[in-house]
Motif scaffolding. Structure first.
Motif: not given
Length: 269
Positions: A32-37, A72-76
């Motif tokens: 999740v952090y990597r996606f946000g970054l 998937t839910w967390l990425y959403q």
């Protein structure tokens, strides 16, 4: 990626076991952090996205019934907070955070030589600059599929579009990244492009100075109004266009270097 080993913990979490919930979220917080970054380009924004995503997950755990994968839910959730951040900060410069930050990369193998590590960092910066220059809709599908390694079906669920549409976006995103990388690596540059005297007089000072977004704005303005530059300075046009697509005042080092190189070629007597 979620695993079926999450299921017992999720059941315990929905039953009120806070430690179980902390454990299952800890398994996914890195992604999740990597996606946000990579979406936001800022370590500070990525921290906020992670915090808000985990908080929303804590609050909404009873509403999650396993119809989709936990990841998937967390990425959403993370995607929602990324969009919210960007809407809130419209017109506000975003800090660039290169891929070689400790939180954004895998730790280099112990046996890796300093030269290998340095090259990996440079390539990471170049790739991050190319990704940040993508339109947001293209950037997110590229990150989900090619960085986070979600399947097309999983990525489509996160974004909320059909698989066919996702594949179309992904194809365009990959082409754009390839073009950006070619620009940053200097491929196709016209080394003997005819010089523009006005461009040389007005802008040659920037060759030896820091290149920021103000520089790119000034360069773009000249290129748009100068008759002599209309059919020349192709390398500079491509590089300045890339520079202007990246949010924030701080231009990534690879883009800054590419602008300087293209500017030097365009102003060469």
């Amino acid at each position: 990626m979620a695993t079926r080993t999450d299921d017992p913990l999720m059941e315990a979490a929905r039953a009120g076991d806070s430690k179980a919930l902390e454990s299952v979220l800890a398994r996914h917080e890195k992604q999740v952090y990597r996606f946000g970054l990579r979406m936001c380009g800022s370590e500070e924004d990525a921290k906020e996205v992670l915090q808000e995503t985990l908080l929303a997950a804590f609050r909404g755990i009873h509403a999650f019934r396993g119809d989709a994968e936990l990841s998937t839910w967390l990425y959403q959730l993370a995607r929602t907070h990324c969009h919210r951040l960007r809407r809130r900060r419209v017109g506000t410069p975003e800090e660039f955070q290169p891929l070689d930050s400790p939180a954004a990369t895998h730790v280099a193998a112990e046996e890796a030589t300093p030269d290998v590590v340095s090259l990996a960092r440079q390539m990471g910066e170049v790739l991050q600059a190319a990704i940040l220059a993508l339109p947001e809709a293209h950037r997110e599908v590229l990150i989900l599929r090619d960085v986070e390694d979600l399947s097309a079906e999983e990525a489509a669920k996160v974004v909320g579009i059909e698989v066919r549409a996702l594949k179309s976006r992904l194809h365009r995103a990959r082409l754009q990244v390839r073009e950006h990388l070619s620009t940053l690596m200097g491929e196709g540059a016209q080394g003997q492009a005819p010089a523009c005297p006005e461009l040389a007089q007005e802008l040659s000072e920037f060759v030896a100075q820091e290149v920021d977004q103000a520089t790119c704005v000034r360069l773009e303005d000249h290129l748009s109004r100068c008759p002599r530059c209309t059919d020349t300075c192709d390398s500079l046009k491509r590089t300045v266009s890339l520079c202007r697509r990246i949010p924030g005042d701080e231009v990534p080092a690879p883009v800054r270097a590419a602008v300087r190189q293209a500017l030097s070629q365009a102003t060469r007597p």
